[in-house]
Motif scaffolding. Structure first.
Motif, PDB file in Angstrom:
ATOM      1  N   LYS A 174      35.823  32.491 108.690  1.00 33.27           N
ATOM      2  CA  LYS A 174      36.999  32.834 107.883  1.00 33.27           C
ATOM      3  C   LYS A 174      36.854  32.309 106.456  1.00 33.27           C
ATOM      4  N   VAL A 175      36.489  31.031 106.320  1.00 34.05           N
ATOM      5  CA  VAL A 175      36.309  30.448 104.983  1.00 34.05           C
ATOM      6  C   VAL A 175      35.180  31.168 104.249  1.00 34.05           C
ATOM      7  N   PHE A 176      34.089  31.427 104.965  1.00 34.07           N
ATOM      8  CA  PHE A 176      32.928  32.086 104.368  1.00 34.07           C
ATOM      9  C   PHE A 176      33.306  33.439 103.773  1.00 34.07           C
ATOM     10  N   ILE A 232      33.592  34.968  99.872  1.00 35.47           N
ATOM     11  CA  ILE A 232      32.857  36.167  99.448  1.00 35.47           C
ATOM     12  C   ILE A 232      33.806  37.182  98.810  1.00 35.47           C
ATOM     13  N   SER A 233      34.993  37.324  99.398  1.00 37.36           N
ATOM     14  CA  SER A 233      35.966  38.283  98.854  1.00 37.36           C
ATOM     15  C   SER A 233      36.416  37.897  97.446  1.00 37.36           C
ATOM     16  N   LYS A 234      36.234  36.614  97.107  1.00 39.40           N
ATOM     17  CA  LYS A 234      36.608  36.139  95.766  1.00 39.40           C
ATOM     18  C   LYS A 234      35.418  36.138  94.803  1.00 39.40           C
ATOM     19  N   GLY A 235      34.295  36.762  95.264  1.00 32.50           N
ATOM     20  CA  GLY A 235      33.182  36.987  94.360  1.00 32.50           C
ATOM     21  C   GLY A 235      32.132  35.903  94.308  1.00 32.50           C
ATOM     22  N   ASN A 236      32.014  35.057  95.330  1.00 33.67           N
ATOM     23  CA  ASN A 236      30.992  34.006  95.340  1.00 33.67           C
ATOM     24  C   ASN A 236      29.619  34.651  95.532  1.00 33.67           C
ATOM     25  N   VAL A 237      28.840  34.712  94.441  1.00 34.84           N
ATOM     26  CA  VAL A 237      27.566  35.439  94.448  1.00 34.84           C
ATOM     27  C   VAL A 237      26.542  34.770  95.354  1.00 34.84           C
ATOM     28  N   ILE A 261      23.503  35.077 100.746  1.00 35.95           N
ATOM     29  CA  ILE A 261      23.289  34.575 102.106  1.00 35.95           C
ATOM     30  C   ILE A 261      23.689  35.634 103.136  1.00 35.95           C
ATOM     31  N   LEU A 262      24.803  36.312 102.898  1.00 38.46           N
ATOM     32  CA  LEU A 262      25.241  37.371 103.802  1.00 38.46           C
ATOM     33  C   LEU A 262      24.227  38.516 103.820  1.00 38.46           C
ATOM     34  N   HIS A 263      23.710  38.865 102.652  1.00 36.53           N
ATOM     35  CA  HIS A 263      22.706  39.935 102.562  1.00 36.53           C
ATOM     36  C   HIS A 263      21.470  39.577 103.388  1.00 36.53           C
TER      37      HIS A 263
END
Length: 295
Positions: A202-204, A208-213, A218-220
């Motif tokens: 959830k935090v992760f 990401i939704s707030k633009g943490n590049v 890492i998700l990619h």
């Protein structure tokens, strides 16, 4: 007459119980903490007491459970440390002895796959794979709408296929197993290395939704790890579909990323495979276990 099945789904964290009919309707649903750390004997004792509270009319009892299952005997072949001393438990025998009803026992991922086949996202597919991404990676193989169990009844340990070279690998994060790099646990481990606040999915995904590049990278990389394993399985099984489940896969956008990455890796003759999000959520195991009597 509409058959009614009392179904239970034993997970490492929570156990769910409900009464299912032939149309997949679920009633009298409840959920309680498994308290798996107290061991297999406690887990089963608590389950029996919870099942005894159902004095409604039902025809049989169906169990979905964590661990490798001998479905013919209804016993636990192997369970890891998540439920200590659960290996060897003769679950069907214990439940039948208490309630004097027919009992069937199935592995949780197999049960979830059967639930999706009977009532969910896999209703239109005859041959498909099911993978759940969580603490580890669970798998099920469905051929002609039947579970493929393998020679010892424990096929589809997809989390333990090798997706990395053996050379130089040691320790938890360095293991070459698929689940060491593509489970949700692996994703959050990498995320916490970059940002200690990422204690769960959830935090992760909020970050990401707030633009943490950095976390987007890492998700990619993680979706590429997921796709790598799926592409290997597609080349082996040539399934009509792969059903992906687990909390992290509730996001349609993530399933699309995984599907795109997977199809870019497979030969053109395999690329018509459908990669579909599981649709039954936390009821899949209950419904699939019940379907063992309903089919």
């Amino acid at each position: 007459m509409n058959m009614r099945i009392l179904a239970a789904d034993i997970g490492g964290t929570n156990t769910k119980i409900g009464i299912c009919d032939e149309q997949g309707n679920m009633g009298q649903f409840k959920e309680y903490a498994t308290e798996s750390h107290k061991g297999g004997r406690h887990v089963v004792s608590r389950l029996l007491d919870q099942l005894a509270e159902y004095d409604y009319d039902y025809d049989a009892i169906a169990i979905s459970t964590a661990g490798q299952v001998n479905a013919e005997e209804g016993s636990i072949v192997y369970a890891n440390e998540n439920i200590p001393n659960y290996t060897g438990t003769k679950l069907r025998e214990m439940i039948e002895g208490r309630f004097h009803k027919p009992v069937k026992v199935e592995n949780d991922v197999n049960a979830a796959a059967l639930g999706e086949a009977a009532f969910g996202a896999a209703r239109s597919f005859g041959d498909f794979l099911c993978l759940t991404f969580g603490t580890g990676i669970g798998g099920a193989i469905i051929i002609n709408r039947q579970i493929y169990r393998g020679a010892n009844g424990v096929a589809a340990e997809f989390g333990h296929i090798f997706t990395r070279p053996l050379a130089g690998m040691s320790g938890g994060a360095g293991r070459p197993h698929y689940e060491s790099h593509a489970s949700t646990t692996a994703l959050i481990r990498k995320a916490r290395e970059a940002d200690p606040e990422c204690v769960d999915g959830k935090v992760f995904f909020d970050k990401i939704s707030k633009g943490n590049v950095g976390l987007q990278h890492i998700l990619h990389d993680w979706t590429a790890e997921v796709s790598l394993g799926l592409a290997s399985l597609i080349h082996v099984f040539n399934p009509s579909a792969i059903i992906v489940g687990g909390g992290v896969m509730e996001q349609e956008s993530l399933v699309r990323l995984v599907a795109e990455g997977t199809k870019a890796m497979v030969m053109p003759s395999f690329a018509d495979v459908s990669i579909v999000k599981a649709s039954l959520g936390n009821k899949a195991g209950l419904l699939g276990a019940a379907s063992l009597f309903l089919r």
